[in-house]
Scaffold this motif. Structure first.
Motif, short mmCIF file in Angstrom:
data_model
loop_
_atom_site.label_atom_id
_atom_site.label_comp_id
_atom_site.label_asym_id
_atom_site.label_seq_id
_atom_site.Cartn_x
_atom_site.Cartn_y
_atom_site.Cartn_z
N SER A 109 -7.88 -6.79 2.47
CA SER A 109 -6.57 -6.13 2.42
C SER A 109 -6.29 -5.59 1.03
CB SER A 109 -5.47 -7.12 2.82
OG SER A 109 -5.64 -7.53 4.15
N SER A 122 -5.84 2.96 -2.19
CA SER A 122 -4.61 3.73 -2.39
C SER A 122 -4.33 3.88 -3.89
CB SER A 122 -3.44 3.03 -1.71
OG SER A 122 -2.27 3.79 -1.83
N THR A 134 0.83 -1.20 0.00
CA THR A 134 0.00 0.00 0.00
C THR A 134 0.87 1.25 0.00
OG1 THR A 134 -1.73 -1.20 1.18
CG2 THR A 134 -1.86 1.20 1.21
N ASP A 170 1.41 4.10 -3.17
CA ASP A 170 1.28 5.54 -2.95
C ASP A 170 2.57 6.28 -3.33
OD1 ASP A 170 -0.42 7.73 -1.95
OD2 ASP A 170 1.14 7.91 -0.42
N LYS A 204 -8.21 -2.40 0.50
CA LYS A 204 -7.57 -1.22 1.10
C LYS A 204 -6.45 -0.72 0.20
CE LYS A 204 -8.67 -2.51 5.81
NZ LYS A 204 -8.15 -3.07 7.06
N CYS A 205 -5.71 -1.65 -0.37
CA CYS A 205 -4.63 -1.28 -1.27
C CYS A 205 -5.22 -0.64 -2.53
CB CYS A 205 -3.79 -2.51 -1.61
SG CYS A 205 -2.23 -2.11 -2.36
N PHE A 216 0.04 -3.20 -8.30
CA PHE A 216 -1.30 -3.54 -7.87
C PHE A 216 -1.78 -4.81 -8.56
CE2 PHE A 216 -5.92 -3.41 -8.07
CZ PHE A 216 -6.21 -3.39 -6.72
#
Length: 159
Positions: free
Chosen positions: A127, A134, A95, A99, A130-131, A114
């Motif tokens: 999980s 980002s 993550t 970014d 959530k990534c 990704f």
């Protein structure tokens, strides 16, 4: 009272306690929290010079500290060190990495990272989500015309 990191290391050595990777990692995290980015970088270099081997927590703290401090090139140096050492990323590191890559304008590389994460079945779907959030934050950069429309053609992270 906040002591200088150097004073803590000196005091430990004076008492016969050799600082280890956990000590340095903790001190670096404290330096980042205080906004002392240069001091955290000095601790990193000192740790390496003394033969301490950074772990995933150390590298994640460095990546995140440099990212939050706007020192993207420094974060990319940590990433290259991680790649060189063969250190495997976890979901938190992924993550942060996505970014950092987005902020460095390396959108295509961020998308590739990704994509690798998405096909790795060892991560729980929440999980990855959530990534993904980002990664979505990168979209304005990916479609930006600020650089003449070349935002999506960013070069990969040099090895």
């Amino acid at each position: 009272m906040v002591f200088k990191a150097e004073d803590i290391v000196y005091t430990m050595r004076k008492q016969g306690i050799e600082p280890n990777v956990v000590t340095y990692t903790t001190l670096m995290q404290g330096m980042f929290q205080l906004g002392r980015i240069s001091a955290a970088g000095e601790l990193w270099r000192k740790m390496l010079a003394l033969g301490q081997v950074p772990n995933l927590v150390t590298c994640s703290i460095l990546l995140d500290g440099y990212r939050r401090g706007g020192k993207i090139e420094e974060a990319l140096k940590v990433l290259r060190a991680m790649q060189y050492s063969g250190l495997k990323l976890n979901i938190i590191s992924y993550t942060i990495l996505i970014d950092v890559l987005c902020k460095a304008g390396r959108i295509e590389v961020a998308k590739e990272v990704f994509g690798e994460l998405s096909v790795n079945a060892s991560y729980h779907q929440s999980s990855i989500s959530k990534c993904f959030i980002s990664a979505v934050d990168c979209l304005p950069l990916a479609f930006s015309d600020a650089d003449g429309g070349n935002a999506g053609e960013a070069s990969p992270v040099p090895s």
